[in-house]
Structure formats: structure tokens, C-alpha cells
Design a protein around this motif. Structure first.
Motif, PDB file in Angstrom:
ATOM      1  N   THR A  82       0.829  -1.207   0.000  1.00 41.74           N
ATOM      2  CA  THR A  82       0.000   0.000   0.000  1.00 41.74           C
ATOM      3  C   THR A  82       0.861   1.253   0.000  1.00 41.74           C
ATOM      4  N   LEU A  83       1.934   1.243   0.803  1.00 44.69           N
ATOM      5  CA  LEU A  83       2.848   2.383   0.833  1.00 44.69           C
ATOM      6  C   LEU A  83       3.472   2.604  -0.536  1.00 44.69           C
ATOM      7  N   GLY A  84       3.853   1.511  -1.202  1.00 44.54           N
ATOM      8  CA  GLY A  84       4.425   1.646  -2.540  1.00 44.54           C
ATOM      9  C   GLY A  84       3.451   2.242  -3.528  1.00 44.54           C
ATOM     10  N   ILE A  85       2.185   1.833  -3.457  1.00 38.13           N
ATOM     11  CA  ILE A  85       1.164   2.364  -4.365  1.00 38.13           C
ATOM     12  C   ILE A  85       0.943   3.855  -4.115  1.00 38.13           C
ATOM     13  N   ILE A  86       0.847   4.249  -2.838  1.00 41.63           N
ATOM     14  CA  ILE A  86       0.671   5.667  -2.504  1.00 41.63           C
ATOM     15  C   ILE A  86       1.851   6.486  -3.018  1.00 41.63           C
ATOM     16  N   SER A  87       3.054   5.947  -2.854  1.00 42.86           N
ATOM     17  CA  SER A  87       4.248   6.672  -3.282  1.00 42.86           C
ATOM     18  C   SER A  87       4.277   6.840  -4.795  1.00 42.86           C
ATOM     19  N   ILE A  88       3.905   5.782  -5.528  1.00 45.59           N
ATOM     20  CA  ILE A  88       3.834   5.894  -6.990  1.00 45.59           C
ATOM     21  C   ILE A  88       2.823   6.966  -7.391  1.00 45.59           C
ATOM     22  N   ALA A  89       1.664   6.963  -6.737  1.00 50.44           N
ATOM     23  CA  ALA A  89       0.612   7.918  -7.089  1.00 50.44           C
ATOM     24  C   ALA A  89       1.052   9.353  -6.828  1.00 50.44           C
ATOM     25  N   GLN A  90       1.684   9.600  -5.672  1.00 47.20           N
ATOM     26  CA  GLN A  90       2.045  10.979  -5.364  1.00 47.20           C
ATOM     27  C   GLN A  90       3.153  11.482  -6.291  1.00 47.20           C
ATOM     28  N   VAL A  91       4.105  10.632  -6.651  1.00 54.63           N
ATOM     29  CA  VAL A  91       5.122  11.052  -7.620  1.00 54.63           C
ATOM     30  C   VAL A  91       4.485  11.303  -8.985  1.00 54.63           C
ATOM     31  N   GLY A  92       3.513  10.454  -9.361  1.00 59.87           N
ATOM     32  CA  GLY A  92       2.826  10.633 -10.634  1.00 59.87           C
ATOM     33  C   GLY A  92       2.039  11.925 -10.691  1.00 59.87           C
ATOM     34  N   PHE A  93       1.327  12.265  -9.619  1.00 58.55           N
ATOM     35  CA  PHE A  93       0.557  13.507  -9.590  1.00 58.55           C
ATOM     36  C   PHE A  93       1.481  14.727  -9.623  1.00 58.55           C
ATOM     37  N   ARG A  94       2.591  14.650  -8.917  1.00 61.58           N
ATOM     38  CA  ARG A  94       3.541  15.764  -8.924  1.00 61.58           C
ATOM     39  C   ARG A  94       4.105  15.959 -10.327  1.00 61.58           C
ATOM     40  N   TRP A  95       4.525  14.872 -10.954  1.00 61.98           N
ATOM     41  CA  TRP A  95       5.061  14.952 -12.305  1.00 61.98           C
ATOM     42  C   TRP A  95       4.007  15.485 -13.274  1.00 61.98           C
ATOM     43  N   GLY A  96       2.763  15.006 -13.148  1.00 62.07           N
ATOM     44  CA  GLY A  96       1.699  15.459 -14.039  1.00 62.07           C
ATOM     45  C   GLY A  96       1.402  16.933 -13.888  1.00 62.07           C
ATOM     46  N   SER A  97       1.374  17.424 -12.657  1.00 65.66           N
ATOM     47  CA  SER A  97       1.095  18.849 -12.440  1.00 65.66           C
ATOM     48  C   SER A  97       2.190  19.720 -13.033  1.00 65.66           C
ATOM     49  N   LEU A  98       3.450  19.262 -12.960  1.00 66.74           N
ATOM     50  CA  LEU A  98       4.547  20.034 -13.531  1.00 66.74           C
ATOM     51  C   LEU A  98       4.532  19.985 -15.055  1.00 66.74           C
ATOM     52  N   GLN A  99       4.066  18.876 -15.629  1.00 71.91           N
ATOM     53  CA  GLN A  99       4.017  18.752 -17.077  1.00 71.91           C
ATOM     54  C   GLN A  99       2.896  19.601 -17.682  1.00 71.91           C
ATOM     55  N   LEU A 100       1.826  19.805 -16.914  1.00 73.04           N
ATOM     56  CA  LEU A 100       0.696  20.573 -17.427  1.00 73.04           C
ATOM     57  C   LEU A 100       0.911  22.076 -17.329  1.00 73.04           C
ATOM     58  N   GLY A 101       1.956  22.490 -16.617  1.00 68.56           N
ATOM     59  CA  GLY A 101       2.268  23.913 -16.538  1.00 68.56           C
ATOM     60  C   GLY A 101       1.275  24.676 -15.680  1.00 68.56           C
ATOM     61  N   GLU A 102       1.008  25.923 -16.065  1.00 74.14           N
ATOM     62  CA  GLU A 102       0.096  26.778 -15.306  1.00 74.14           C
ATOM     63  C   GLU A 102      -1.306  26.640 -15.903  1.00 74.14           C
ATOM     64  N   SER A 103      -2.113  25.763 -15.322  1.00 69.02           N
ATOM     65  CA  SER A 103      -3.480  25.534 -15.778  1.00 69.02           C
ATOM     66  C   SER A 103      -4.314  25.062 -14.592  1.00 69.02           C
ATOM     67  N   LYS A 104      -5.641  25.056 -14.768  1.00 63.33           N
ATOM     68  CA  LYS A 104      -6.526  24.594 -13.696  1.00 63.33           C
ATOM     69  C   LYS A 104      -6.320  23.115 -13.425  1.00 63.33           C
ATOM     70  N   ALA A 105      -6.102  22.327 -14.485  1.00 62.22           N
ATOM     71  CA  ALA A 105      -5.855  20.900 -14.304  1.00 62.22           C
ATOM     72  C   ALA A 105      -4.579  20.672 -13.516  1.00 62.22           C
TER      73      ALA A 105
END
Length: 466
Positions: free
Chosen positions: A215-238
Motif C-alpha cells: 500500500t505504501l508503494g502504491i501511494i508513493s507511486i501515485a504521489q510522484v505521478g501527480f507531482r510529475w503530471g502537475s509540472l508537465q501541465l504547466g500553469e493551468s486549472k488541471a
């Protein structure tokens, strides 16, 4: 005039595909000089280069003095008169007579040829006639903290705009370093955690292994994925939505990590299980520590979410959060390595997980205390160095904020996640090996057939008869 207008329109069109930031310029002291962090390109290409564009609204009369420069070159502006300590700043009729400038330069800032040659970045100055204002286009050829300053030369009031255009960027320059890190980190983190999750899950099906590690591994993958996604989308509402989700997952991951460490600390507690000390360590302390951590982390998240290059709030929150984490990590490391169980019953009650990973984990926590102290010390020095001046703070630290000021403890928690997953994987292997050894010993005992004394006596009697 037509060529310059076309150039400005071309820049504005290119800004649609990148990032642009706009700042107001007017006669108010807070708005007379505006600065922005820019990456730029060392290999300057006019069609794709980052640029600053300064424009002014038309007015009935008057002129405005404008200068565009990199903040580190600010001290080069102005010219000293022989024998004088103060600098002459503007070109006026008196300074024309002193031969500090030409009559065609009246209204401009004074910048000597020596200063232009010594400056690390170009310095551009113009006197803008508000009856027919022209735009100033400043090409950004390398990383820096660039400013546009405007002063009323003869106009009673003025209104203008500084537009920072980066056609190749999707984030403010001070965020780009973090985006680069996560571009490489995310795929590697997905791969490593997927292997660990699969291994722990398979062992959990057949052995007494805690499945919460998966479970810890899954949470860690998700949080890194969300961080990476937010940085890739730049300055937007998404991107903002993903960033908020990341804060929540980061808090969840860090809380799970600290709670797991606490379980090991509580298991190494030397007090009897029913003592008051043991109850405090096992029941009250972890929840109180996590509650305070959650509050400080949410403050850090808010400071990070609203941060600009000039924001000093993230540095202040980083100091408090670092001190809090250092106290917790140092105390946990000391208790894990320094405590010894006092009763044989307690020793037998320790799980194999606690026996195998307490000392390595205490070593990891002790080592992580070093960068925590370094980050806290750096931020304290940075705050004292600038004395509350946001512009100076941005100029000095905008390029290194992602690793030292803005949420710098997230890689340390990722290291703890890796340590916990790795140590528990090792524990799972040892558990499997020891289980196999015990089963082999049991099978050996079951197959052993002792020879009775009666049978040995009968053999001796047979030998004597022969």
C-alpha cells in the motif's frame, strides 16, 4: 515603427504556445520597477528566444525614462563625476554639457561604455515619448533575474506593462528545475516501486508479511505521478488540481512512513507493555506528532502553492518543518539503536521485521538528519542575508529553490520509502529462507529412526554364538 510593431505582434503570437507573465508599470514606487526570473537560451535564436516586452499607454504629453537589465548588473548604472561620490543617473541638458551623454539621449538612463562591456547581460535604456510610445523588446539570452525600471522624466503620470514571454516554457523559471528532476525521477520510481509491490504482494499471499508495505508503494507511486503530471501541465486549472491532490498524497505517504517508524520504535521500547511510559510511547506520542506534522505540512503546502520567485514564506515554513523533522528523526534513531528489551518475554515477542530492520533504519534516519540540518541552516542564512527583500531573495535563489527552499524534504521522504520497502523486502526473503530451513529440519527429525538397545543386544548375542 511598422517593423517594431510587427516584431511585438510576432512575440505575442508565439507566447500563446509558451508561458507569459504580465506586470504593471506605473509611477507608484511599488510598481516603478518590476522583475521576473527567466531561463532564456544561451544560443540566441530570434524566432524562438525568450523576451521581455515593455509597452506604455499613450498620453497627452510627457516622456518616461526606461531601462531593462539583469538585476546583478544594476550597480553598473549611472556615471560618477570626477571627485564626486554620487552618480548621475539621467541624461539631461546639464549632463549633455558635461559630455556624459548626447543631446539625442536626453531622458535616458546613463550607462557608460565601460559598464556595458562589463555587464553580464545587455542593458537597454530609452526615453519613451508618451504621445507616440514605442515598445522595447529585450532578448533574454541566458538565465537571470531581469528587471524593467521606469521613471517619470517629464510626464505627470504613466501606465505601462512588462510582458515576459517564454515560447519554450510552460512554467515559471524557478519551477523548471523541479520539472526536470521529476521528468527523470517519475519513470524510475514507477519501475522500482512496481517491482517491490509485486514481490511483497506475492509473499503476502503465502507468508505472514505485512501487506501494508505494498500500500505504501502504491501511494508513493501515485504521489510522484501527480507531482510529475502537475509540472508537465504547466500553469493551468488541471495542473492546480493535480498539485492539490499531490499535497494530499504526499501528506498521506509521509504520515504512513512516520507511523511505520513509530511501530518499530514502540517495539524497541524497554518499558513493560503495561507501564505509563509504554502507553505514552505507543498510543499518545505518535498521534500527537502526526497531528502537529500535518498542520506544519499544510502550511508548507499553502506557501508552495502560492509561491513566486520573490516569496520568502516557503523558506520560513521550511525552517520550522525541518526543525520538527530533525527532532523526530533524531529521537527515533536514538530509540531504535539505543534501547534494549529488558525481559525475555518481550524479546520473544518482537517480530522478525523488528529484529532485522531496526538498526539499518536507525542508521538511515541518522544519515538523513545531516541534509535536514543543512537545509534548515541554508534557509536561515538566506532569510538573514536578504533582510526581507523579496527582489534580492529572488535574484539570489530563484535558480536553486526547488532543492533547498520549495518543499525540499520530499526527496528525503522518498529515500525513507525506499529504505522501508528495501528493508522489508530483505526481511521477507529472510523470513522465507528461515521458514524453509525450519521445514527441512522438521522433515529430518521426522525421518530419523533411532536404534533400540534391545536390537543391539541381540546382534551381540548372534556374534557370540558364531
Amino acid at each position: 515603427m511598422a517593423i517594431r510593431t510587427f516584431a511585438v505582434l510576432s512575440l505575442l503570437c508565439r507566447s500563446v504556445f509558451g508561458i507569459q507573465r504580465s506586470f504593471v508599470l506605473d509611477q507608484q514606487w511599488a510598481n516603478h520597477q518590476r522583475c521576473v526570473d527567466m531561463n532564456g537560451d544561451h544560443a540566441f535564436q530570434p524566432s524562438t528566444a525568450s523576451s521581455l516586452v515593455v509597452t506604455f499607454d499613450a498620453a497627452a504629453e510627457g516622456s518616461v525614462s526606461v531601462v531593462v537589465f539583469e538585476l546583478g548588473d544594476e550597480h553598473l548604472g549611472g556615471i560618477h563625476l570626477p571627485g564626486a561620490q554620487d552618480k548621475e543617473i539621467f541624461c539631461n541638458s546639464q549632463n549633455v554639457e558635461r559630455k556624459l551623454c548626447k543631446e539625442s539621449q536626453i531622458g535616458e538612463f546613463l550607462i557608460s561604455d565601460h559598464a556595458r562591456a562589463k555587464a553580464k547581460h545587455p542593458m537597454i535604456t530609452r526615453a519613451i515619448d508618451l504621445k507616440k510610445p514605442i515598445a522595447i523588446v529585450y532578448p533574454v539570452q541566458g538565465p537571470g533575474y531581469f528587471c524593467a525600471a521606469a521613471y517619470s522624466h517629464s510626464a505627470k503620470s504613466y501606465s505601462g506593462t512588462l510582458l515576459a514571454i517564454d515560447p519554450n516554457g510552460i512554467l515559471p523559471a524557478f519551477r523548471n528545475g523541479l520539472r526536470t528532476v521529476y521528468t527523470f525521477l517519475a519513470p524510475l520510481w514507477f519501475f522500482l516501486n512496481s517491482i517491490w509491490i509485486y514481490y511483497i504482494t506475492q509473499l503476502a499471499l503465502t507468508q505472514l508479511i505485512d501487506p501494508s508495505m505494498a500500500t505504501l508503494g502504491i501511494i508513493s507511486i501515485a504521489q510522484v505521478g501527480f507531482r510529475w503530471g502537475s509540472l508537465q501541465l504547466g500553469e493551468s486549472k488541471a495542473a492546480s488540481a493535480l498539485q492539490i491532490l499531490w499535497y494530499g498524497l504526499e501528506l498521506t505517504q509521509n504520515s504512513v512512513v512516520m507511523f511505520m517508524i513509530h511501530k518499530l520504535v514502540a517495539g524497541s521500547e524497554a518499558s513493560p507493555p503495561d507501564s505509563i511510559r509504554s502507553k505514552i510511547v505507543r498510543r499518545i506520542l505518535p498521534y500527537a506528532y502526526l497531528a502537529v506534522f500535518s498542520v506544519v505540512f499544510l502550511l508548507a503546502s499553502l506557501a508552495d502553492f502560492t509561491a513566486t520567485a520573490e516569496s520568502t514564506r516557503p523558506a520560513i515554513v521550511t525552517i520550522f518543518l525541518g526543525i520538527y523533522l530533525f527532532v523526530g528523526a533524531a529521537a527515533a534513531a536514538f530509540m531504535l539503536v539505543g534501547r534494549r528489551t529488558t525481559t525475555h518475554e518481550h524479546q520473544r515477542g518482537l517480530s522478525m521485521e523488528e529484529k532485522l530492520i531496526r538498526k539499518p533504519l536507525s542508521f538511515a534516519l541518522a544519515v538523513l538528519c545531516i541534509p535536514i540540518i543543512a537545509i534548515v541552516g541554508f534557509n536561515i542564512w538566506a532569510i538573514l542575508k536578504v533582510g526581507g527583500d523579496g527582489t534580492k531573495f529572488a535574484h539570489m535563489f530563484w535558480h536553486s529553490r526547488f532543492g533547498t527552499i520549495d518543499m525540499p524534504y520530499e526527496p528525503l521522504f522518498l529515500i525513507l520509502v525506499m529504505a522501508l520497502l528495501g528493508l522489508n523486502t530483505y526481511q521477507a526473503q529472510r523470513h522465507d529462507e528461515m521458514t524453509d530451513m525450519k521445514s527441512m529440519e522438521t522433515e529430518g527429525l521426522m525421518s530419523y529412526k533411532p536404534v533400540s538397545m534391545d536390537s543391539s543386544d541381540s546382534v551381540e548375542e548372534e556374534r557370540e554364538e558364531k
